[in-house]
Design a protein around this motif. Structure first.
Motif, PDB file in Angstrom:
ATOM      1  N   GLY A   1       0.795  -1.224   0.000  1.00  0.00           N
ATOM      2  CA  GLY A   1       0.000   0.000   0.000  1.00  0.00           C
ATOM      3  C   GLY A   1       0.825   1.271   0.000  1.00  0.00           C
ATOM      4  O   GLY A   1       0.355   2.315   0.439  1.00  0.00           O
ATOM      5  N   TRP A   2       2.040   1.201  -0.517  1.00  0.00           N
ATOM      6  CA  TRP A   2       2.907   2.378  -0.533  1.00  0.00           C
ATOM      7  C   TRP A   2       2.524   3.314  -1.665  1.00  0.00           C
ATOM      8  O   TRP A   2       2.202   2.894  -2.769  1.00  0.00           O
ATOM      9  CB  TRP A   2       4.361   1.967  -0.718  1.00  0.00           C
ATOM     10  CG  TRP A   2       4.971   1.296   0.466  1.00  0.00           C
ATOM     11  CD1 TRP A   2       4.390   1.019   1.663  1.00  0.00           C
ATOM     12  CD2 TRP A   2       6.308   0.795   0.559  1.00  0.00           C
ATOM     13  NE1 TRP A   2       5.263   0.382   2.494  1.00  0.00           N
ATOM     14  CE2 TRP A   2       6.466   0.232   1.832  1.00  0.00           C
ATOM     15  CE3 TRP A   2       7.368   0.754  -0.313  1.00  0.00           C
ATOM     16  CZ2 TRP A   2       7.643  -0.343   2.262  1.00  0.00           C
ATOM     17  CZ3 TRP A   2       8.551   0.177   0.108  1.00  0.00           C
ATOM     18  CH2 TRP A   2       8.689  -0.358   1.390  1.00  0.00           C
TER      19      TRP A   2
ATOM     20  N   GLU B   1       3.018   5.358   3.653  1.00  0.00           N
ATOM     21  CA  GLU B   1       2.280   4.145   4.007  1.00  0.00           C
ATOM     22  C   GLU B   1       1.111   4.595   4.858  1.00  0.00           C
ATOM     23  O   GLU B   1       1.309   5.150   5.948  1.00  0.00           O
ATOM     24  CB  GLU B   1       3.183   3.182   4.775  1.00  0.00           C
ATOM     25  CG  GLU B   1       2.526   1.863   5.101  1.00  0.00           C
ATOM     26  CD  GLU B   1       3.498   0.909   5.764  1.00  0.00           C
ATOM     27  OE1 GLU B   1       3.666  -0.202   5.259  1.00  0.00           O
ATOM     28  OE2 GLU B   1       4.099   1.291   6.794  1.00  0.00           O
ATOM     29  N   GLN B   2      -0.098   4.398   4.357  1.00  0.00           N
ATOM     30  CA  GLN B   2      -1.321   4.875   5.004  1.00  0.00           C
ATOM     31  C   GLN B   2      -1.231   6.373   5.295  1.00  0.00           C
ATOM     32  O   GLN B   2      -1.631   6.844   6.358  1.00  0.00           O
ATOM     33  CB  GLN B   2      -1.599   4.079   6.282  1.00  0.00           C
ATOM     34  CG  GLN B   2      -1.826   2.615   6.008  1.00  0.00           C
ATOM     35  CD  GLN B   2      -2.021   1.809   7.269  1.00  0.00           C
ATOM     36  OE1 GLN B   2      -1.820   2.285   8.384  1.00  0.00           O
ATOM     37  NE2 GLN B   2      -2.407   0.564   7.090  1.00  0.00           N
TER      38      GLN B   2
ATOM     39  N   ARG C   1       1.357   8.227   5.930  1.00  0.00           N
ATOM     40  CA  ARG C   1       2.485   8.659   6.767  1.00  0.00           C
ATOM     41  C   ARG C   1       3.803   8.351   6.064  1.00  0.00           C
ATOM     42  O   ARG C   1       3.971   7.270   5.497  1.00  0.00           O
ATOM     43  CB  ARG C   1       2.442   7.944   8.119  1.00  0.00           C
ATOM     44  CG  ARG C   1       1.289   8.367   9.005  1.00  0.00           C
ATOM     45  CD  ARG C   1       1.389   7.730  10.383  1.00  0.00           C
ATOM     46  NE  ARG C   1       1.542   6.276  10.300  1.00  0.00           N
ATOM     47  CZ  ARG C   1       0.546   5.414  10.427  1.00  0.00           C
ATOM     48  NH1 ARG C   1      -0.667   5.835  10.640  1.00  0.00           N
ATOM     49  NH2 ARG C   1       0.770   4.119  10.341  1.00  0.00           N
TER      50      ARG C   1
END
Length: 151
Positions: free
Chosen positions: A62-63, A80-81, A83
């Motif tokens: 999910g990067w 990532e999410q 952040r």
């Protein structure tokens, strides 16, 4: 005054026309071989056997990855999410898309928002960053990123 076209005139024109065509072809062939950056993988068949699994593992991370350059400052942002993270960069090559002559290996440092490195100012144009990064769970992330040149 008109001159008669002889066989020698036709032969000379024929040789000159094809000489130009051959010279252009040789020049283009030389440039194609001289600027070829090389192979992406040694054996495409072997690489294809794990391609789907590797891609699925990368997508599962999910990067959100992007890169920018402003002057001589190259910034690699990996989110990532939402952040910023600083995975282990196993290899990174910064260079032109079509030539390896000016390739550089940036030494990234995490500044809290992005991985940054100083590179020789390449000016505008199409720059790529080819990275291999390792996530905390050991997943290999490899991608070629088109670098956005900021004014």
């Amino acid at each position: 005054m008109t001159r008669e076209i002889t066989g020698w005139h036709v032969l000379t024109g024929f040789i000159m026309a094809f000489g130009v065509i051959i010279a252009v072809n040789l020049t283009l062939a030389y440039q194609a071989v001289h600027t070829f950056p090389g192979l992406e993988v040694d054996n495409s068949y072997v690489a294809s056997q794990t391609f789907d699994a590797d891609r699925d593992a990368q997508v599962a991370l999910g990067w959100d990855v992007s890169a920018t350059i402003h002057g001589d400052r190259l910034a690699l942002r990996i989110l990532e999410q939402g952040r910023p993270i600083a995975p282990v960069i196993e290899s990174a090559i910064f260079g032109r898309a079509t030539s390896v002559q000016r390739d550089q290996t940036p030494d990234f440092k995490f500044d809290g928002a992005a991985l940054v490195a100083t590179v020789a100012d390449g000016g505008g144009g199409n720059w790529n960053l080819r990275i291999k990064a390792r996530s905390a769970d050991g997943t290999l992330f490899q991608q070629r990123i088109v670098v956005k040149v900021l004014p």
